[in-house]
Design an enzyme around this catalytic site. Structure first.
Site: not given
Ligand code: NAD
Ligand code: TYD
Length: 352
Positions: A133, A135, A162
């Site tokens: 991601t 993010e 992640k």
């Protein structure tokens, strides 16, 4: 039939995974696609009903954190490639329960990396592709974009888990020579997304005339990508991406949350035959998410330049298609929002 390749897709019963599994089963009849999924609240085999009997498709229920099970799976199928999507994926849930994110996203990824390393004595033609991601890069101000070189600065338990898994995938490339690839994508939307995420949650609440909970001032910005465009990018990177490389994937489609919710309200008013403005009146500004990242935006020039990928549709069109899909699939929506969803909703938003 002798298949040209056997590919493990983890998390294939989830939102993005189901679009990817469908794409690969349909467009590569000479590949055997094995979908491994734990079927958590977010995994749903109904998402794949149309392909369940295909000769080049196998579903296996399993848990990526179960080492013995993953070793057996690799021994049984002799995978040529892994596309790893299985994860706990919702930021709000990571704030309430970080540990399950550590277990699945970090430990589960290492279990898969170890299985690949153990079974791939000869790595020629093999590929371990990790789906991540944007993010992980943290939060942007009003300007600028995340590139593949942007330093990691994760700020939620989800993005931290992640980021950690991304680092571990790269570590297995540098340390053990495992042939990896990674991609970091912006917010996806489209059919089959679990209605805890912004867009399907708002669509579902509009249908039921429930308040539309906009966090904080509503001026947080996300870049939105049609999920099938992400699936197409993954297929492309799996085949053509360079080993050891990372590709950022984004829609070049930034929206402030409040503008997106307004747009959805207007689309839904039209589709439901409501008077203009009725759904907007449901908007309710609520307590902000702790540590809420202000803005995400992706510079996707590397994947465009190297692999010729482009998003196929923009959000105005994609949002309409998404709203139509949810209205045509209310039974799916009712089923996934019965039971445990009710407790989640109450915990996150109060009685609503
Ligand atoms: P999702 O929550 O819809 O699906 C996750 C899937 O993983 C589910 O089918 C679930 O059953 C399965 N799963 C969870 N724990 C498991 C375990 N221990 N073992 C096996 N399976 C397990 O998520 P999504 O939105 O489809 O995201 C898929 C991947 O893409 C994730 O890795 C996520 O971090 C990444 N990603 C998502 C977005 C987005 O906007 N949704 C954007 C960029 C990257
Ligand atoms: P979300 O769909 O959870 O994705 P992410 O947090 O991974 O970007 O949220 C998208 C944006 O919408 C984010 O800024 C948080 C906001 N949001 C709300 O305002 N209300 C909600 O009920 C939800 C779920 C999200």
């Amino acid at each position: 039939m002798a298949f040209q390749q056997t590919i493990l897709i983890t998390g294939g019963a989830g939102f993005i995974g189901s679009h990817l599994v469908r794409l690969m089963v349909n467009s590569h009849p000479d590949y055997h696609i094995v979908n491994l999924d734990k079927l958590t609240y977010a995994g749903n085999l109904e998402n794949l009903k149309d392909i369940e009997g295909r000769p080049n498709y196998t579903f296996v229920k399993g848990d990526i954190t179960n080492e013995a099970q993953m070793q057996q799976l690799f021994a049984a199928f002799q995978f040529d490639g892994v596309i790893h999507l299985a994860a706990e994926s919702h930021v709000d849930r990571s704030i309430s329960n970080p540990m399950s994110f550590i277990e699945t996203n970090i430990v589960g990824t290492v279990v898969l990396l170890n299985a690949a390393r153990y079974h791939w004595k000869d790595t020629t033609g093999k590929r371990f592709y990790h789906i991540s991601t944007d993010e992980v890069y943290g939060s942007l101000g009003d300007t600028g974009f995340f590139t593949e070189e942007t330093a990691y600065d994760p700020r939620s338990p989800y993005s931290a888990s992640k980021a950690s898994s991304d680092h571990l995938v790269r570590a297995y490339y540098h340390t053990y020579g495992l042939p990896v690839a990674l991609s970091n994508c912006s917010n996806n939307y489209g059919p089959y997304q679990f209605p805890e995420k912004l867009i399907p949650l708002m669509i579902n609440n509009i249908r039921h005339n429930k308040p539309l909970p906009v966090y904080g001032d509503g001026l947080y910005t996300r870049d939105w990508l049609w999920v099938e465009d992400h699936a197409a990018a993954i297929d492309l990177i799996y085949h053509k991406g360079r080993v050891g490389e990372t590709y950022n994937i984004g829609g070049n489609n930034e929206w402030k949350n409040i503008d997106l919710v307004h747009q959805l309200c207007d689309i839904m008013d039209g589709l439901l035959g409501r008077q203009a403005g009725v759904s907007r009146s449901l908007i309710s500004f609520v307590k902000d998410r702790p540590g809420h990242d202000r803005r995400y935006a992706i510079d996707a020039s590397k994947i465009r330049r190297e692999l010729g990928w482009e998003p196929s549709i923009r959000a105005a069109e994609g949002l309409r298609r998404t709203a139509e899909w949810y209205l045509e699939n209310t039974e799916w929506l009712e089923r996934v929002t019965s039971g445990a969803y009710q407790q989640y909703y109450e915990h996150q938003y109060g009685e609503g």
